[in-house]
Design a protein around this motif. Structure first.
Motif, PDB file in Angstrom:
ATOM      1  N   MET A  53      -9.013   2.198 -10.170  1.00  0.00           N
ATOM      2  CA  MET A  53      -7.756   1.886 -10.960  1.00  0.00           C
ATOM      3  C   MET A  53      -7.682   0.552 -11.418  1.00  0.00           C
ATOM      4  SD  MET A  53      -3.973   3.014  -9.555  1.00  0.00           S
ATOM      5  CE  MET A  53      -4.377   4.635  -9.416  1.00  0.00           C
ATOM      6  N   SER A  54      -7.239   0.636 -12.772  1.00  0.00           N
ATOM      7  CA  SER A  54      -7.051  -0.667 -13.481  1.00  0.00           C
ATOM      8  C   SER A  54      -5.770  -0.906 -13.817  1.00  0.00           C
ATOM      9  CB  SER A  54      -7.989  -0.473 -14.956  1.00  0.00           C
ATOM     10  OG  SER A  54      -7.307   0.624 -15.666  1.00  0.00           O
ATOM     11  N   LEU A  55      -5.110  -1.891 -14.381  1.00  0.00           N
ATOM     12  CA  LEU A  55      -3.804  -2.539 -14.646  1.00  0.00           C
ATOM     13  C   LEU A  55      -3.197  -1.573 -15.607  1.00  0.00           C
ATOM     14  CD1 LEU A  55      -1.494  -4.095 -14.330  1.00  0.00           C
ATOM     15  CD2 LEU A  55      -2.427  -5.680 -15.951  1.00  0.00           C
ATOM     16  N   PRO A  56      -3.695  -0.934 -16.710  1.00  0.00           N
ATOM     17  CA  PRO A  56      -3.214  -0.124 -17.536  1.00  0.00           C
ATOM     18  C   PRO A  56      -2.876   1.345 -16.785  1.00  0.00           C
ATOM     19  CG  PRO A  56      -5.057  -1.172 -18.711  1.00  0.00           C
ATOM     20  CD  PRO A  56      -5.067  -1.543 -17.242  1.00  0.00           C
ATOM     21  N   GLU A  57      -3.687   1.600 -16.132  1.00  0.00           N
ATOM     22  CA  GLU A  57      -3.370   3.001 -15.421  1.00  0.00           C
ATOM     23  C   GLU A  57      -2.277   2.776 -14.448  1.00  0.00           C
ATOM     24  OE1 GLU A  57      -8.060   4.513 -15.620  1.00  0.00           O
ATOM     25  OE2 GLU A  57      -7.429   3.226 -14.150  1.00  0.00           O
ATOM     26  N   VAL A  58      -2.335   1.593 -13.602  1.00  0.00           N
ATOM     27  CA  VAL A  58      -0.927   1.367 -12.479  1.00  0.00           C
ATOM     28  C   VAL A  58       0.356   1.322 -13.328  1.00  0.00           C
ATOM     29  CG1 VAL A  58       0.003  -0.327 -11.157  1.00  0.00           C
ATOM     30  CG2 VAL A  58      -2.560   0.112 -10.986  1.00  0.00           C
ATOM     31  N   LEU A  59       0.300   0.820 -14.492  1.00  0.00           N
ATOM     32  CA  LEU A  59       1.583   0.633 -15.327  1.00  0.00           C
ATOM     33  C   LEU A  59       1.919   2.293 -15.866  1.00  0.00           C
ATOM     34  CD1 LEU A  59       0.856  -2.741 -17.235  1.00  0.00           C
ATOM     35  CD2 LEU A  59       2.283  -2.404 -15.015  1.00  0.00           C
ATOM     36  N   TYR A  60       0.963   2.782 -16.225  1.00  0.00           N
ATOM     37  CA  TYR A  60       1.170   4.131 -16.663  1.00  0.00           C
ATOM     38  C   TYR A  60       1.911   4.895 -15.767  1.00  0.00           C
ATOM     39  CZ  TYR A  60       0.033   8.973 -18.409  1.00  0.00           C
ATOM     40  OH  TYR A  60       0.185   9.979 -18.881  1.00  0.00           O
ATOM     41  N   ILE A  61       1.144   4.824 -14.498  1.00  0.00           N
ATOM     42  CA  ILE A  61       1.860   5.566 -13.312  1.00  0.00           C
ATOM     43  C   ILE A  61       3.507   5.191 -13.165  1.00  0.00           C
ATOM     44  CG2 ILE A  61       1.651   6.294 -11.007  1.00  0.00           C
ATOM     45  CD1 ILE A  61      -1.335   6.026 -11.338  1.00  0.00           C
ATOM     46  N   LEU A  62       3.418   3.894 -13.146  1.00  0.00           N
ATOM     47  CA  LEU A  62       4.808   3.565 -12.759  1.00  0.00           C
ATOM     48  C   LEU A  62       5.766   3.717 -13.734  1.00  0.00           C
ATOM     49  CD1 LEU A  62       3.954   0.037 -11.320  1.00  0.00           C
ATOM     50  CD2 LEU A  62       5.115   1.990  -9.946  1.00  0.00           C
ATOM     51  N   GLU A  63       5.328   3.771 -15.038  1.00  0.00           N
ATOM     52  CA  GLU A  63       6.326   4.161 -16.169  1.00  0.00           C
ATOM     53  C   GLU A  63       6.363   5.887 -16.215  1.00  0.00           C
ATOM     54  OE1 GLU A  63       6.291   4.209 -20.939  1.00  0.00           O
ATOM     55  OE2 GLU A  63       5.224   2.416 -19.940  1.00  0.00           O
TER      56      GLU A  63
END
Length: 124
Positions: free
Chosen positions: A32-42
């Motif tokens: 998991m990369s940063l863009p994917e983490v942010l996508y999930i949280l959003e």
């Protein structure tokens, strides 16, 4: 190349449109990369309780002290695609991945298909 966010459809019906043949819960270890983490949280943290500052700080201190250590704890989604478990870990993972010298991605266990009634049953 597709990122793992294409694996997180909103509902089991959407999963079927993407070719998944079952509504049986599934689990996978992903990088998991940063863009994917942010996508999930959003996009997938719609019905979760508010962030708990004590839990947030506890996890952040551990990550700052030791880095991100794979321990098998999962990021879990309900069968409707909403995040069930792992919001504090995701927030702290995002903080970690933003740091200089952090890896581009880390291994995370992702689970899809938790029953919404499980919150009542486990007391979470």
């Amino acid at each position: 190349m597709k990122t793992l966010t294409h694996l997180i459809p909103l509902t089991f019906e959407e999963r079927q449109k993407l070719g998944y043949r079952s509504t049986v819960p599934a689990a996978i270890i992903v990088m998991m990369s940063l863009p994917e983490v942010l996508y999930i949280l959003e996009r997938h943290n719609k019905k979760n309780r508010a962030f708990n500052s004590t839990a947030r700080q506890r996890v952040r201190r551990q990550v700052e002290k030791h880095g991100w250590i794979f321990n098998g704890d999962s990021i879990t989604f309900y069968c409707d695609g909403n995040l069930h478990e792992g919001q504090h870990r995701l927030e702290n993972l995002a903080h970690y991945l933003e740091q200089d010298g952090a890896p581009a991605a880390v291994p995370v266990v992702m689970v899809w298909g938790a029953d919404p009634d499980s919150v009542r049953l486990t007391g979470n």
